[in-house]
Design an enzyme around this catalytic site. Structure first.
Site, PDB file in Angstrom:
ATOM      1  N   GLU A 170       8.986  -7.234   1.065  1.00 14.48           N
ATOM      2  CA  GLU A 170       7.888  -7.594   0.166  1.00 14.48           C
ATOM      3  C   GLU A 170       8.244  -8.794  -0.699  1.00 14.48           C
ATOM      4  O   GLU A 170       7.426  -9.695  -0.919  1.00 14.48           O
ATOM      5  CB  GLU A 170       7.512  -6.400  -0.714  1.00 14.48           C
ATOM      6  CG  GLU A 170       6.128  -6.507  -1.361  1.00 14.48           C
ATOM      7  CD  GLU A 170       6.092  -7.289  -2.668  1.00 14.48           C
ATOM      8  OE1 GLU A 170       5.001  -7.703  -3.083  1.00 14.48           O
ATOM      9  OE2 GLU A 170       7.163  -7.492  -3.285  1.00 14.48           O
ATOM     10  N   ASP A 203      12.872  -3.268  -0.747  1.00 14.22           N
ATOM     11  CA  ASP A 203      13.707  -4.433  -1.036  1.00 14.22           C
ATOM     12  C   ASP A 203      13.488  -4.830  -2.496  1.00 14.22           C
ATOM     13  O   ASP A 203      12.545  -4.377  -3.144  1.00 14.22           O
ATOM     14  CB  ASP A 203      13.370  -5.612  -0.117  1.00 14.22           C
ATOM     15  CG  ASP A 203      11.948  -6.125  -0.307  1.00 14.22           C
ATOM     16  OD1 ASP A 203      11.032  -5.281  -0.499  1.00 14.22           O
ATOM     17  OD2 ASP A 203      11.729  -7.344  -0.261  1.00 14.22           O
ATOM     18  N   SER A 226      -1.726 -11.755  -6.971  1.00 15.96           N
ATOM     19  CA  SER A 226      -2.152 -11.130  -5.728  1.00 15.96           C
ATOM     20  C   SER A 226      -1.039 -10.260  -5.158  1.00 15.96           C
ATOM     21  O   SER A 226       0.140 -10.535  -5.353  1.00 15.96           O
ATOM     22  CB  SER A 226      -2.585 -12.192  -4.709  1.00 15.96           C
ATOM     23  OG  SER A 226      -1.931 -13.407  -4.921  1.00 15.96           O
TER      24      SER A 226
HETATM   25 ZN   LIG Z   1       6.904  -5.079  -6.076  1.00 13.36          ZN
HETATM   26 ZN   LIG Z   2       8.351  -7.786  -6.928  1.00  8.86          ZN
END
Ligand SMILES: [Zn+2]
Ligand SMILES: [Zn+2]
Ligand SMILES: [Zn+2]
Ligand SMILES: [Zn+2]
Lengths: 481, 481
Positions: free
Chosen positions: A166, A100, A421
């Site tokens: 993500e 994504d 992070s």
């Molecule tokens: Zn990434």
């Molecule tokens: Zn990214």
């Protein structure tokens, strides 16, 4: 054992078709954070699965369930797990990537259509996802293609874990990783010896690097409340304890202008750097000027390079983000807000954990608030947190990546830790109990989440060689380790 | 000289028709701050002018020009100037009021339609504008009606100045007052001996009062800027000077939790109260409990009544209102804002002026900011300001109002100063050089700008008597002063 010459030659000779592959991937606007484009994320997942299957990878789509976004329920894009090779004589490497991308619209300020990969004269491959994270995923596909075409055996067994959420919090992924890991020998990750993630960047635009650490986070909300409703400062100013005054006072006790954290016990938890470490920071091909260029102003906290770099990578930091509940608009409103919440967070480094930090912050804020003798009330909440992560950068996986970097780029990599992070890193490390390597493909100026995101052609092609060569170096180790 | 009995009797006997008059006025939703209702403000102005004309007042509408609101250009509602009586043997009193109202929608939480006057069992007359400021204007109309009906001569010459933009900044009014005043004998305010404004409230719901002071205001915006754009706290936290940290630190230096102003020279400008003054505050029929009831919490800065009341009326106060440019939403965003502006204001009392206060604030903030040794930049702006106002509460106009209060309410009024500002008060005082009296009709709990705004029937009817009686008391003085 570097990669065979015919492998690297194949990569060079097929650069154009690899760019076409990336263009195909970029053309699918798989923005996970926008409801109307959710179906494109699914399309991207299917396209990726098709590529993997064509290249001999056995796959399975894992349904991660549903979630709610902007008040509407959506199906989560599937995780795509892949498997190729099962030789007991080879090491098994787990590859992670996300298919994504961040939102992008021409009107945000892009020079070209974000979902059409454009190759600039300067070698930049411009398009959303080019560097984050479609370029690296295509890199792995390119490596597979080369081996298939050349009839070469892969030097390692590979496992893949690709997700489509993500950029929107990796929903569902942690549970999947943990449950697969818990299955042990019967799980998809059985036999995995190390994890390799290519989803971060070089520090600069010159020097390849291996990343072995990420900071954690503890995010706080401190709320001061007094009156039952917002008051007019003409009528009440001078008669009551004002929540904003108290909040600003306690917030001012958290951190000094130069970044020194004032919460007792927080900075003290981190051991001083060893001489070897200090030398590493001094040697890093990254300067104060680079940081100030990126910030757009000469505002580095120090003129000591190691100190500034350690400020990002090795030490905790405390940032004040804002205030909820106070007047925030333009103009001049004479309100005494009834309840205001300061937001701040502390970036954590080993051995700090959010669980250890929270009581220190709580206790200190209560102590400082107590000194005010105010009749307002204060509460402190820990909104969310994540542990820092650090890998052994002398592990054989890092050694393999170092040798691969030397082979492909003719120089040793920088060893870096990141200030931010990537939560999945910690999940892999903890669930599988193996070393995780962050092996970036792109450069620090790629603009991952910005307009005109790009991946340089040389990083894409040399990066593909790097990923393949890394596998050979891991394969070489597996002969005797 | 109290008002003739037939005047007060007339008021009592015509209470119902006076309430009808107020209901007619409330039924016109003359909200000056909402574009679509601007025409209703004009309708209200015409209605008011018609009433005045019917009651024998000569009027003129003054076009105040155009202005821009929410990006659209609107015609300003006219000022309505009125004149009745021209006897050289009588004093001339100028009456001010505003015929526009605050916005109101049933959906805001009103129990009844805001533009339908509802009479509760408890005597509350509920509706938008009932107390602010249509009730008091109707009070003057009622006085005129009584005199016309009874064939009584007015004891003074009257001038009226009614505006339709008070709730939206009184645009255009200052210029009108100044230009009429500048015309001297040829101006509409020629010969005015004093001004009477009924547009504020009793301190409580029990005791009539006369108001002789208003605080002024100096509103500041202090901006700290550093990076060229917002930064991610993971990547930059610990490496750069953060504007929020610096802003919060300097804002924390302005005022203590208990309200003590820390800007050197500001508090010192105000002389300590005289013994007589202190006694006045002690005697005021207003308690710490009243203030805490109004604030909805036990948060008074002191248990010393005079101190708390003086905090509102007699001393400057400094309130922190908010921050522009920082994260203000719900949730947890890890941003380092590039540029943040703190908003705060100081309520001023005589002899303070915004012009004197500004350099003190500027200098102090620069001093405190300098101590930080930061590489960020700071600027201080004075967004707007207004001088405090204080009248001689022993002036004959106040004496007349005191006698009128005693006659109507059977008790001496409280003498109050208000914490907020009514800028037109100062404009009248300075342009005409005469005493201005604030003679409130409504109670402190009327909820002028809130839902369920009300005016108690007794305040409306006794208040009408008070306004008339005040004119007689002024008239009595005019015989010999
Ligand atoms: Zn990434
Ligand atoms: Zn990214
Ligand atoms: Zn008003
Ligand atoms: Zn008002």
């Amino acid at each position: 054992m570097p990669a065979p010459t015919k492998f690297t030659t194949y990569i060079d000779e097929h650069a154009d078709s690899f760019i076409k592959r990336l263009a195909e991937a970029v053309a699918i606007p798989s923005v996970s954070g926008e409801g109307p484009r959710r179906k494109e994320v699914f399309r991207m997942g299917s396209w990726l699965e098709g590529q993997l299957n064509t290249l001999g990878v056995k796959t399975k789509q894992v349904d991660l369930g549903k979630h709610t976004m902007d008040g509407q329920e959506y199906q989560l894009p599937p995780a795509i797990l892949g498997k190729i090779g099962d030789s007991p004589n080879k090491k098994t490497v787990l590859i992670y990537g996300h298919y994504d991308v961040q939102p992008a619209n021409k009107s945000d300020g892009w020079d070209t259509d974000p979902f059409t990969l454009v190759e600039g004269d300067d070698g930049r491959l411009i398009g959303r996802g080019s560097t984050d994270d479609k370029g690296p995923i295509m890199g792995w596909l390119n490596v597979l293609e080369a081996h298939k075409a050349l009839g070469l055996d892969l030097p390692v067994n590979l496992r893949f874990c690709f997700e489509g959420m993500e950029e929107s919090g990796s929903e569902g992924l942690d549970d999947l990783i943990k449950s697969e890991a818990a299955k042990g020998k019967d799980g998809w990750f059985a036999g995995v010896d190390c994890v390799c993630i290519s989803d971060n960047y070089w520090l600069n635009s010159r020097t390849p690097c291996l990343t072995y650490g990420l900071r954690g986070l503890a995010y706080f909300k401190v709320t001061v409340s007094g009156p039952a409703r917002d008051l007019h400062s003409g009528v009440f100013g001078g008669t009551v304890f004002e929540p904003m005054t108290d909040l600003i006072t306690v917030m001012s006790k958290l951190v000094k202008s130069d970044g020194t954290i004032l919460v007792p016990g927080v900075a003290e938890m981190v051991p001083p750097p060893t001489k070897e470490e200090l030398e590493m920071y001094d040697k890093l091909d990254y300067s104060i000027e680079d940081i100030e260029d990126a910030a757009g102003a000469s505002i580095a906290v120090s003129s000591d390079k190691a100190k500034v770099l350690m400020g990002r990578m090795r030490y905790p930091s405390l940032s004040l983000h804002g205030i909820e509940g106070a007047f925030y608009g333009a103009g001049a409103k004479t309100v005494i807000p009834a309840s205001v919440s300061g937001k701040f967070s502390i970036r954590l480094v080993p051995p700090q954990t959010p669980e250890q930090i929270e009581p220190l912050v709580q206790k200190y804020l209560e102590f400082e608030f107590g000194k005010l003798n105010t009749k307002n009330k204060m509460t402190v909440e820990n909104l969310h947190g994540g542990k820092p992560w650090m890998a052994d950068h002398k592990h054989w996986s890092f050694e393999a990546a170092k040798k691969a970097t030397e082979a492909v780029y003719g120089r040793a990599p920088d060893y870096t830790r990141e200030g931010g992070s990537i939560p999945v890193t910690l999940t892999f490390a903890e669930s599988l109990g193996v070393n995780v390597l962050l092996l970036p493909m792109g450069r620090g100026d790629d603009g991952a989440h910005s307009t005109n995101e790009k991946l340089d052609k040389s990083n894409y092609i040399e990066g593909t060689k790097l990923l393949g060569t890394y596998l050979y170096e891991v394969g070489a180790i597996s002969q005797n380790a």
